[in-house]
Scaffold this active site. Structure first.
Site, short mmCIF file in Angstrom:
data_model
loop_
_atom_site.label_atom_id
_atom_site.label_comp_id
_atom_site.label_asym_id
_atom_site.label_seq_id
_atom_site.Cartn_x
_atom_site.Cartn_y
_atom_site.Cartn_z
N LYS A 1 -10.63 2.36 11.42
CA LYS A 1 -10.59 1.25 11.99
C LYS A 1 -11.93 0.58 12.58
O LYS A 1 -12.11 -0.71 12.37
CB LYS A 1 -9.27 1.06 12.90
N LYS B 1 -3.96 3.52 0.80
CA LYS B 1 -2.43 3.12 1.40
C LYS B 1 -2.41 1.94 1.19
O LYS B 1 -3.25 0.93 1.56
CB LYS B 1 -2.21 3.75 2.42
N LYS C 1 -1.74 -3.81 6.00
CA LYS C 1 -1.30 -5.01 6.29
C LYS C 1 -2.91 -5.37 6.39
O LYS C 1 -2.89 -6.86 6.34
CB LYS C 1 -1.07 -5.06 7.81
P1 TYM Z 1 2.13 0.37 12.28
O1 TYM Z 1 2.61 -0.79 12.69
O2 TYM Z 1 0.72 0.58 11.41
O3 TYM Z 1 3.01 0.87 11.03
C1 TYM Z 1 4.41 1.06 11.24
C2 TYM Z 1 5.21 2.29 10.56
O4 TYM Z 1 4.92 2.11 9.04
C3 TYM Z 1 4.17 3.14 8.61
N1 TYM Z 1 3.46 2.58 7.76
C4 TYM Z 1 3.64 3.21 6.13
N2 TYM Z 1 4.57 4.27 5.63
C5 TYM Z 1 4.37 4.61 4.54
N3 TYM Z 1 3.30 4.05 3.67
C6 TYM Z 1 2.59 3.20 4.14
N4 TYM Z 1 1.57 2.53 3.14
C7 TYM Z 1 2.72 2.77 5.37
N5 TYM Z 1 1.78 2.00 6.21
C8 TYM Z 1 2.62 1.89 7.46
C9 TYM Z 1 3.59 3.72 9.64
O5 TYM Z 1 3.19 5.21 9.44
C10 TYM Z 1 4.44 3.59 11.07
O6 TYM Z 1 5.52 4.41 11.03
N6 TYM Z 1 0.56 3.72 15.70
C11 TYM Z 1 1.77 2.86 15.02
C12 TYM Z 1 2.62 2.19 15.97
C13 TYM Z 1 3.13 3.09 17.19
C14 TYM Z 1 4.06 4.32 17.33
C15 TYM Z 1 4.25 4.46 18.73
C16 TYM Z 1 4.63 4.89 16.48
C17 TYM Z 1 2.93 2.70 18.47
N7 TYM Z 1 3.51 4.02 19.33
C18 TYM Z 1 5.08 5.52 19.09
C19 TYM Z 1 5.60 5.87 16.72
C20 TYM Z 1 5.59 6.06 18.10
C21 TYM Z 1 1.45 2.26 13.96
O7 TYM Z 1 0.15 1.91 13.60
O8 TYM Z 1 2.22 1.38 13.35
#
Ligand code: TYM
Length: 348
Positions: free
Chosen positions: A115, A211, A214
């Site tokens: 990032k 992957k 967003k």
């Molecule tokens: P975020 O918002 O980037 O993504 C949310 C969830 O979607 C999953 N994800 C995917 N799964 C499969 N294929 C993909 N291409 C893909 N892109 C995203 C992510 O693995 C995630 O589960 N850091 C976390 C948010 C967070 C969190 C937490 C998660 C903050 N605190 C505590 C669990 C526990 C994140 O980046 O989410």
């Protein structure tokens, strides 16, 4: 007799463009876990601002993620749905955990490197510290299980390292105060990552080695939960593929990332294994498979899309759901953080 239901925590960032990867890798799993777990699902707005967010857009996105949770079938009355910034324990516990986590551990986080890119000196301190706030999210509730996509695996390992170090550093004090919660005398349980199923890593529709994300500049790389049926059909039609027909068995997908990705998406949406999908489509070309896939995506996402629109027409209702969830989340986290303060030696 009431049975102990394991506590689940997970979060999604309100940074716009919720996509099929978020849906299949996370939200579908969130919905499934509700039957026999106590679930806490958080819209992590404090994580979102680690990179610049337009304030109005952040509000809109926070409501949109909440609407997606509800539209997908998360029950905000039986379980808890809230936005992170309404529960101050996340920030407070993150500070204590900042003093447990080591700089060397954070330096190994690949997501920060991705990032921050080349311009690391100019990344926010918050972006660097992101995984510690994530540990605080989970540990503030003594959560035992965390459903996430594959990309969050390293962050969850770090959460476990932070929890272990806290338990070790304060072992004597935890025992003295009678605050042990785990069998081996720890205060924080080590949370289990739940990374399962055919869609833990949904790939870009333009490049099967990247992957779905967003932040990809090409909207054709992903299917957004807000896309209408025509857009979905167009994106699937334009998805990158190779000229070969689909193989008869999953071994034949190994060197074919784009084909493997589309079969994985089909499998996850249909509730089938990739092999079962190939039993139906093996030997057939993409000209036949892509329209079937587009129909399936529209069939599954269409109702969610419509329900999200309906919910977003009433932002006051969404805000009330979040406020109510935050109140119930606070009631769980506050006593845990009071114990943390006693363990650490803060007077109150
Ligand atoms: P975020 O918002 O980037 O993504 C949310 C969830 O979607 C999953 N994800 C995917 N799964 C499969 N294929 C993909 N291409 C893909 N892109 C995203 C992510 O693995 C995630 O589960 N850091 C976390 C948010 C967070 C969190 C937490 C998660 C903050 N605190 C505590 C669990 C526990 C994140 O980046 O989410």
């Amino acid at each position: 007799m009431s049975q102990h239901k394991p506590r689940v925590f997970s979060g999604v960032q309100p940074t716009g463009n919720l996509h099929l990867g978020n849906y299949l890798g996370a939200i579908v799993r969130f919905v499934d876990l509700q039957a026999d777990h106590e679930c806490i699902y958080c819209v992590v707005d404090m994580h979102a601002i680690t990179v610049w967010q337009d304030p109005q857009e952040l509000q809109r996105s926070t409501r949109e993620v909440t609407a997606a949770f509800l539209a997908a079938g998360i029950d905000a009355e039986q379980h808890i749905v809230f936005n992170q910034s309404q529960v101050s324990t996340h920030a407070e516990l993150a500070w204590v955990l900042n003093c447990i986590a080591r700089i060397g551990w954070l330096n190994r986080m690949t997501q920060f490197k991705e990032k921050a890119g080349k311009n690391r000196e100019n990344a926010s301190v918050g972006l660097y510290d992101y995984p510690v706030l994530m540990a605080a999210d989970i540990l503030a509730y003594h959560a035992e299980m965390v459903p996430v996509g594959e990309d969050q695996k390293q962050h969850l390992e770090l959460t476990r390292d932070i929890a272990s170090k806290f338990n070790n550093d304060y072992a004597e004090r935890i025992a003295e105060l009678g605050l042990a919660r785990t069998e081996d005398g720890g205060f924080f349980p080590l949370p289990e990552p739940l990374i399962k199923g055919p869609a833990t890593r949904v790939m870009s529709l333009r490049d099967g080695t990247k992957k779905m994300s967003k932040s990809d500049p090409s909207d054709y790389s992903r299917i957004n939960l807000s896309d209408d049926a025509d857009t979905i059909a167009k994106k699937v039609r334009k998805a990158k593929t190779d000229p070969e027909p689909l193989p008869e068995s999953v071994d034949g997908l190994k060197e074919r990332p784009e084909a493997a990705n589309l079969v994985g998406i089909y499998a996850a949406l249909a509730g089938m294994s990739p092999q079962e999908v190939l039993n139906d489509f093996g030997g057939k070309g993409f000209a036949e498979f892509k329209p079937a896939l587009a129909d399936l995506v529209v069939e599954k996402l269409g109702p969610i899309n419509a329900e999200m629109k309906r919910l977003l027409d009433d932002p006051a209702h969404i805000d009330a759901v979040l406020r109510n969830g935050a109140e119930r989340a606070r009631a769980i986290a506050a006593p845990i953080f009071d114990d943390v303060k006693r363990i650490v030696g803060f007077l109150s």
